[in-house]
Design a protein around this motif. Structure first.
Motif, PDB file in Angstrom:
ATOM      1  N   MET A 195       0.799  -1.177   0.044  1.00  0.00           N
ATOM      2  CA  MET A 195      -0.058   0.038  -0.076  1.00  0.00           C
ATOM      3  C   MET A 195       0.807   1.174   0.113  1.00  0.00           C
ATOM      4  O   MET A 195       1.450   1.550   0.921  1.00  0.00           O
ATOM      5  CB  MET A 195      -0.843  -0.024   1.241  1.00  0.00           C
ATOM      6  CG  MET A 195      -1.743  -1.229   1.185  1.00  0.00           C
ATOM      7  SD  MET A 195      -3.187  -1.067   2.755  1.00  0.00           S
ATOM      8  CE  MET A 195      -4.093  -2.400   2.329  1.00  0.00           C
ATOM      9  N   SER A 198       1.497   3.981   3.110  1.00  0.00           N
ATOM     10  CA  SER A 198       1.140   3.255   4.202  1.00  0.00           C
ATOM     11  C   SER A 198       2.100   3.539   5.257  1.00  0.00           C
ATOM     12  O   SER A 198       1.784   3.348   6.572  1.00  0.00           O
ATOM     13  CB  SER A 198       0.462   2.146   4.032  1.00  0.00           C
ATOM     14  OG  SER A 198       1.317   1.189   3.601  1.00  0.00           O
ATOM     15  N   ASP A 229     -11.399  -3.336   9.102  1.00  0.00           N
ATOM     16  CA  ASP A 229     -11.955  -2.117   8.967  1.00  0.00           C
ATOM     17  C   ASP A 229     -10.656  -1.092   8.747  1.00  0.00           C
ATOM     18  O   ASP A 229     -10.939  -0.352   7.805  1.00  0.00           O
ATOM     19  CB  ASP A 229     -12.739  -1.750  10.272  1.00  0.00           C
ATOM     20  CG  ASP A 229     -13.093  -0.094  10.114  1.00  0.00           C
ATOM     21  OD1 ASP A 229     -14.071   0.131   9.328  1.00  0.00           O
ATOM     22  OD2 ASP A 229     -12.779   0.727  10.784  1.00  0.00           O
ATOM     23  N   SER A 230      -9.511  -1.250   9.501  1.00  0.00           N
ATOM     24  CA  SER A 230      -8.607  -0.433   9.128  1.00  0.00           C
ATOM     25  C   SER A 230      -7.781  -0.818   7.796  1.00  0.00           C
ATOM     26  O   SER A 230      -7.472   0.308   7.058  1.00  0.00           O
ATOM     27  CB  SER A 230      -7.426  -0.787  10.158  1.00  0.00           C
ATOM     28  OG  SER A 230      -7.744   0.116  11.361  1.00  0.00           O
ATOM     29  N   ALA A 232      -9.545  -1.905   5.221  1.00  0.00           N
ATOM     30  CA  ALA A 232     -10.369  -1.154   3.940  1.00  0.00           C
ATOM     31  C   ALA A 232     -10.129   0.290   4.022  1.00  0.00           C
ATOM     32  O   ALA A 232     -10.061   0.816   2.951  1.00  0.00           O
ATOM     33  CB  ALA A 232     -11.826  -1.690   4.294  1.00  0.00           C
ATOM     34  N   ARG A 233      -9.857   0.889   5.271  1.00  0.00           N
ATOM     35  CA  ARG A 233      -9.685   2.458   5.127  1.00  0.00           C
ATOM     36  C   ARG A 233      -8.318   2.594   4.562  1.00  0.00           C
ATOM     37  O   ARG A 233      -8.185   3.470   3.669  1.00  0.00           O
ATOM     38  CB  ARG A 233      -9.823   3.043   6.521  1.00  0.00           C
ATOM     39  CG  ARG A 233     -11.168   2.759   7.108  1.00  0.00           C
ATOM     40  CD  ARG A 233     -10.817   3.228   8.561  1.00  0.00           C
ATOM     41  NE  ARG A 233     -10.551   4.447   8.930  1.00  0.00           N
ATOM     42  CZ  ARG A 233      -9.955   4.715  10.185  1.00  0.00           C
ATOM     43  NH1 ARG A 233      -9.936   3.843  11.190  1.00  0.00           N
ATOM     44  NH2 ARG A 233      -9.397   5.838  10.410  1.00  0.00           N
ATOM     45  N   SER A 235      -6.631   0.697   2.251  1.00  0.00           N
ATOM     46  CA  SER A 235      -6.899   0.512   0.893  1.00  0.00           C
ATOM     47  C   SER A 235      -7.395   1.546   0.114  1.00  0.00           C
ATOM     48  O   SER A 235      -6.944   2.000  -0.957  1.00  0.00           O
ATOM     49  CB  SER A 235      -7.361  -0.625   0.584  1.00  0.00           C
ATOM     50  OG  SER A 235      -7.647  -0.965  -0.613  1.00  0.00           O
ATOM     51  N   GLU A 236      -8.502   2.235   0.827  1.00  0.00           N
ATOM     52  CA  GLU A 236      -9.169   3.455   0.127  1.00  0.00           C
ATOM     53  C   GLU A 236      -8.245   4.484   0.254  1.00  0.00           C
ATOM     54  O   GLU A 236      -8.473   5.085  -0.933  1.00  0.00           O
ATOM     55  CB  GLU A 236     -10.479   3.608   0.877  1.00  0.00           C
ATOM     56  CG  GLU A 236     -11.343   4.797   0.368  1.00  0.00           C
ATOM     57  CD  GLU A 236     -12.553   4.991   1.226  1.00  0.00           C
ATOM     58  OE1 GLU A 236     -13.395   5.996   0.653  1.00  0.00           O
ATOM     59  OE2 GLU A 236     -12.872   4.239   2.041  1.00  0.00           O
ATOM     60  N   ARG A 237      -7.649   4.858   1.059  1.00  0.00           N
ATOM     61  CA  ARG A 237      -6.654   6.058   1.196  1.00  0.00           C
ATOM     62  C   ARG A 237      -5.278   5.871   0.311  1.00  0.00           C
ATOM     63  O   ARG A 237      -4.867   6.659  -0.282  1.00  0.00           O
ATOM     64  CB  ARG A 237      -6.420   6.312   2.514  1.00  0.00           C
ATOM     65  CG  ARG A 237      -5.424   7.475   3.011  1.00  0.00           C
ATOM     66  CD  ARG A 237      -5.130   7.549   4.426  1.00  0.00           C
ATOM     67  NE  ARG A 237      -4.173   8.735   4.584  1.00  0.00           N
ATOM     68  CZ  ARG A 237      -3.793   8.956   5.850  1.00  0.00           C
ATOM     69  NH1 ARG A 237      -4.494   8.464   6.997  1.00  0.00           N
ATOM     70  NH2 ARG A 237      -2.911   9.905   5.893  1.00  0.00           N
ATOM     71  N   GLY A 239      -4.429   2.679  -1.783  1.00  0.00           N
ATOM     72  CA  GLY A 239      -4.552   1.909  -2.805  1.00  0.00           C
ATOM     73  C   GLY A 239      -3.706   0.545  -2.617  1.00  0.00           C
ATOM     74  O   GLY A 239      -2.751   0.735  -1.516  1.00  0.00           O
TER      75      GLY A 239
END
Length: 315
Positions: A195, A198, A229-230, A232-233, A235-237, A239
């Motif tokens: 990521m 990250s 949940d973290s 997913a967040r 990955s959204e932030r 990629g």
């Protein structure tokens, strides 16, 4: 935590843990307190200005054409011989695939083979690591990774530093991993996924460290991984990037970059030689969130001897 380890940790760290994790009741996002790129770039650097900035921004580099074809061939042949001899190596240095006797990992790689020791000292690995960390470096951990065709298992998302800090006592984010691909690595056969960006976020994970956690985490890591949940967040932030390349490709990534890999159900195996370089000034303390340190094959302790960087050809 045993009293002797707690006292040692307190004395060396001034009583402050910059990156707390493994807390019983909560997960938390914390800002990174350390640089990603510790050096100022100059024309004498072993990588370009653009590559240095890319590492600082993304937390990793994928470098191709760093090694000559005969060097790569020699390393591939040596890695194959080591895997074939896996059952004759020190048992603690070898991890087998779950539910099989296929070699998944060989630790302390440089101790088992002189060519791998030579690779560990190479300017194209250790020299770049020394620049990125702005310090002499030593090998914190090394291993030969192998993900066989059809049966190679996934490895879940994680930050290496979270484990090295919690279970090994690495105090600061001043370490970098170097992975030299010894087969073609593609998304379809379980290439490393990262990521980008990250590395700037530290996920303080929920859940206390079980005794001898390393005995199970080497095959399937559960404790010390971010929640779904973290993830997913994150990955959204940030990629997700597949670190693909042919054999001979070099991947360098920061100790806190979130990464993982998928399983391999293709006929094509995936293999790499992997070296973790830690700054000598960042040598290990007592574990920050475990009752006792992990074994020596996972984390080199004691006085850190700097590697002597070599610039000659491997073969």
């Amino acid at each position: 935590m045993p009293l002797e380890f707690a006292d040692e940790q307190s004395a060396r760290s001034g009583g402050k843990d910059l990156y707390p994790s493994r807390r019983r009741d909560r997960e938390e996002w914390l800002e990174r307190a350390d640089p990603v790129l510790w050096s100022e770039w100059t024309p004498a650097a072993p990588i370009s200005r653009e590559q240095a900035e890319s590492f600082r921004r993304d937390g990793f580099l994928v470098l191709k054409d760093m090694f000559e074809a005969d060097e790569v061939t020699a390393l591939i042949e040596r890695a194959s011989a080591l895997r074939d001899d896996g059952r004759n190596l020190r048992r603690e240095d070898v991890v087998f695939e779950p539910k099989s006797e296929s070699v998944r990992t060989i630790f302390r790689l440089e101790e088992h083979d002189p060519l791998m020791m030579r690779l560990a000292c190479d300017r194209r690995l250790a020299g770049i690591a020394r620049f990125l960390l702005n310090d002499d470096v030593y090998i914190h951990q090394s291993r030969l990774n192998y993900k066989p065709g059809f049966t190679g298992k996934e490895f879940y998302w994680h930050s290496d530093f979270e484990t090295w800090h919690a279970e090994d006592g690495m105090p600061r984010m001043r370490a970098v991993s170097a992975s030299l691909l010894l087969t073609d690595n593609r998304a379809r056969n379980g290439a490393l996924m990262l990521m980008p960006g990250s590395q700037d976020v530290y996920i303080s994970c929920e859940g206390e460290t079980p005794d001898a956690n390393h005995e199970t985490s080497l095959k399937a890591q559960e404790v010390g991984t971010p929640s779904q949940d973290s993830l997913a967040r994150l990955s959204e932030r940030f990629g997700i990037t597949d670190a693909e390349g042919p054999a001979g490709t070099l991947i360098l990534f920061d100790c806190n970059t979130i990464h993982g890999s998928n399983g391999n159900i293709t006929p094509s195996p995936r293999s790499n030689a992997f070296f973790v370089y830690n700054a000598v000034s960042n040598r290990l303390q007592a574990p920050f969130a475990a009752a006792r340190p992990r074994p020596a094959y996972l984390a080199r302790r004691g006085d850190a001897e700097p590697l002597e960087i070599r610039a000659d050809r491997l073969v």
